[in-house]
Design a protein around this motif. Structure first.
Motif, PDB file in Angstrom:
ATOM      1  N   SER A  64     -10.584 -46.295 -11.793  1.00 39.15           N
ATOM      2  CA  SER A  64     -10.288 -44.929 -11.093  1.00 39.15           C
ATOM      3  C   SER A  64     -11.088 -44.227 -11.607  1.00 39.15           C
ATOM      4  CB  SER A  64      -8.721 -44.758 -11.296  1.00 39.15           C
ATOM      5  OG  SER A  64      -7.984 -45.583 -10.837  1.00 39.15           O
ATOM      6  N   LEU A  75       1.267 -37.619  -7.257  1.00 35.53           N
ATOM      7  CA  LEU A  75       0.991 -37.228  -5.868  1.00 35.53           C
ATOM      8  C   LEU A  75       0.719 -35.718  -6.002  1.00 35.53           C
ATOM      9  CD1 LEU A  75       3.621 -39.288  -3.766  1.00 35.53           C
ATOM     10  CD2 LEU A  75       1.184 -39.468  -3.863  1.00 35.53           C
ATOM     11  N   LEU A  93       0.924 -34.845   0.861  1.00 35.97           N
ATOM     12  CA  LEU A  93       0.973 -35.610  -0.560  1.00 35.97           C
ATOM     13  C   LEU A  93       1.806 -34.989  -1.557  1.00 35.97           C
ATOM     14  CD1 LEU A  93      -2.917 -36.374  -1.235  1.00 35.97           C
ATOM     15  CD2 LEU A  93      -0.904 -38.028  -0.928  1.00 35.97           C
ATOM     16  N   ARG A 127      -4.979 -39.520  -8.359  1.00 36.95           N
ATOM     17  CA  ARG A 127      -3.829 -39.888  -8.549  1.00 36.95           C
ATOM     18  C   ARG A 127      -3.302 -40.889  -9.250  1.00 36.95           C
ATOM     19  NH1 ARG A 127      -0.845 -43.669  -6.098  1.00 36.95           N
ATOM     20  NH2 ARG A 127      -2.620 -44.538  -5.346  1.00 36.95           N
ATOM     21  N   LEU A 128      -4.262 -42.097  -9.039  1.00 34.65           N
ATOM     22  CA  LEU A 128      -4.205 -43.168 -10.017  1.00 34.65           C
ATOM     23  C   LEU A 128      -4.203 -42.978 -11.516  1.00 34.65           C
ATOM     24  CD1 LEU A 128      -6.137 -45.591  -7.959  1.00 34.65           C
ATOM     25  CD2 LEU A 128      -3.402 -45.659  -8.298  1.00 34.65           C
ATOM     26  N   ASN A 155      -7.293 -40.087  -4.437  1.00 31.35           N
ATOM     27  CA  ASN A 155      -6.781 -41.349  -4.883  1.00 31.35           C
ATOM     28  C   ASN A 155      -7.063 -41.657  -6.259  1.00 31.35           C
ATOM     29  OD1 ASN A 155      -5.031 -43.539  -3.976  1.00 31.35           O
ATOM     30  ND2 ASN A 155      -6.950 -44.630  -4.380  1.00 31.35           N
ATOM     31  N   SER A 156      -8.280 -41.371  -6.807  1.00 30.67           N
ATOM     32  CA  SER A 156      -8.470 -41.819  -8.232  1.00 30.67           C
ATOM     33  C   SER A 156      -7.869 -40.968  -8.887  1.00 30.67           C
ATOM     34  CB  SER A 156     -10.079 -41.698  -8.362  1.00 30.67           C
ATOM     35  OG  SER A 156     -10.646 -42.757  -7.712  1.00 30.67           O
ATOM     36  N   ILE A 169     -11.321 -38.500  -0.414  1.00 29.09           N
ATOM     37  CA  ILE A 169     -10.546 -39.400  -0.071  1.00 29.09           C
ATOM     38  C   ILE A 169     -10.371 -40.087  -1.436  1.00 29.09           C
ATOM     39  CG2 ILE A 169      -9.511 -41.369   1.006  1.00 29.09           C
ATOM     40  CD1 ILE A 169     -10.666 -40.228   3.544  1.00 29.09           C
ATOM     41  N   PRO A 170     -11.454 -40.862  -1.878  1.00 29.26           N
ATOM     42  CA  PRO A 170     -11.495 -41.614  -3.307  1.00 29.26           C
ATOM     43  C   PRO A 170     -11.229 -40.737  -4.375  1.00 29.26           C
ATOM     44  CG  PRO A 170     -13.584 -41.434  -2.425  1.00 29.26           C
ATOM     45  CD  PRO A 170     -12.812 -41.069  -1.253  1.00 29.26           C
TER      46      PRO A 170
END
Length: 360
Positions: free
Chosen positions: A109, A193, A158, A82-83, A79-80, A75-76
């Motif tokens: 990130s 995304l 996503l 993506r950021l 997300n990282s 999950i991170p």
């Protein structure tokens, strides 16, 4: 320990190391000093048991732990990613190149991505070693399937949101004369995304497909696989039909000269296109599955639930649309006529009446 280490690295790379972060650094070091021995004692104990006992290595509890840890790190990681992609793409689309600042989301990130990637890789390596040395328990296989198809759905969502956003941007660019900085930032976010979600979906989906193609008995008769595929098909078809009904309702509102505050034509088109593609592909996958392996038992029950649920939703829309239009007709005949309020209701009920049979 992992998140304390991430926070510690973030603070240690900050320009305001001593002035603002001294108390935070102390707390993070304390957390690592307390948590790390607890983790190491129990994890080394578990690893020693696994090396000497095949039942331990094959246990469902061990697989549940490893998959849970992998999910907690994936999950991170996603997300990282993506950021990071969003920040870099924003700079690229704004046609400017800036030095990478230390005190930004970019640093945060990057540190989270590196640490969680290392830990996720380690747990994936442990998981692969277990699979190579022992045959997993039946419960472990089910846990593994839940883990894989959860990643499949997450990656698909996503990617779908990203593709829909890009289509929306294209439609708006065609209809509008200029592209604002806000539009470019939205494009960067949607591309990010896809960059984060597409690899997640591709890797997990290919793993599931390879198992099925290799003749895995568990995969052929998997309730988890059938439930996941039918859930995707149901949600995508329902989303497409509902969005098409909303779009049709807004068109009818214009024809009936009723003011509409929607104006989301590009958004509706994007949702319909993406949902239709997802529905068509996964329907094709289900048809291919049926040709290879007969759907029996609980897997067949999942198929029945999908068919009757979809039919029920479609029939409900038809009844609501027909009943609503009949009510509008009675009110128009018994009152002053087809006023603004009744014309608005007529548009929505007619859209439901037309969209309902598609699902039914």
């Amino acid at each position: 320990v992992v998140w304390a280490a991430i926070a510690l690295l973030r603070n240690l790379t900050s320009r305001s190391l001593l002035s603002n972060n001294a108390s935070a650094i102390a707390a993070q070091v304390a957390m690592i000093l307390i948590g790390l021995p607890i983790f190491l004692v129990h994890w080394l104990w578990a690893q020693r048991s696994a090396r000497s006992d095949a039942a331990e290595r094959a246990s469902a509890v061990r697989r549940l732990y490893l998959d849970s840890m992998l999910l907690a790190f994936i999950i991170p990681i996603v997300n990282s990613t993506r950021l990071l992609a969003e920040i870099l793409l924003e700079n690229l689309l704004r046609m400017r190149i800036e030095p990478l600042p230390l005190d930004t989301d970019l640093r945060f990130s990057a540190i989270a991505l590196i640490v969680t990637l290392i830990m996720g890789t380690y747990h994936w390596h442990v998981r692969r070693q277990d699979d190579e040395k022992v045959r997993q328990e039946d419960a472990s296989v089910i846990i593994d399937q839940l883990f894989i198809y959860l990643l499949v759905i997450a990656g698909l969502l996503l990617s779908a949101f990203g593709v829909a956003g890009i289509i929306r941007f294209i439609v708006k660019s065609i209809s509008a004369s200029t592209v604002t900085p806000f539009d470019r930032d939205a494009l960067a976010a949607n591309l990010a995304l896809i960059i984060a979600g597409l690899p997640l979906w591709t890797i997990s989906w290919q793993r599931a497909q390879h198992r099925f193609a290799d003749g895995d008995v568990w995969e052929h008769s998997s309730v988890v696989r059938k439930a996941s595929l039918y859930l995707i098909v149901f949600v995508s078809s329902l989303t497409a039909v509902v969005t098409a009904a909303i779009l049709l309702a807004n068109l009818l509102l214009e024809l009936l000269q009723v003011p509409s505050s929607s104006g989301g034509f590009g958004n509706a088109v994007a949702i319909i296109i993406v949902s239709a593609v997802i529905w068509a592909y996964h329907t094709w996958v289900l048809q291919q599955d049926a040709e290879v392996a007969k759907t029996v038992g609980q897997a067949a029950a999942v198929r029945r639930i999908y068919l009757y649920l979809d039919s029920g939703v479609g029939l409900t829309a038809v009844l609501v649309g027909a009943g609503g239009n009949l009510t509008v007709l009675i009110r128009a005949l018994s009152g002053p006529g087809l006023g603004l309020d009744l014309r608005e209701q007529l548009a929505w009920f007619t859209a439901a009446l037309i969209a309902g049979p598609v699902s039914y």
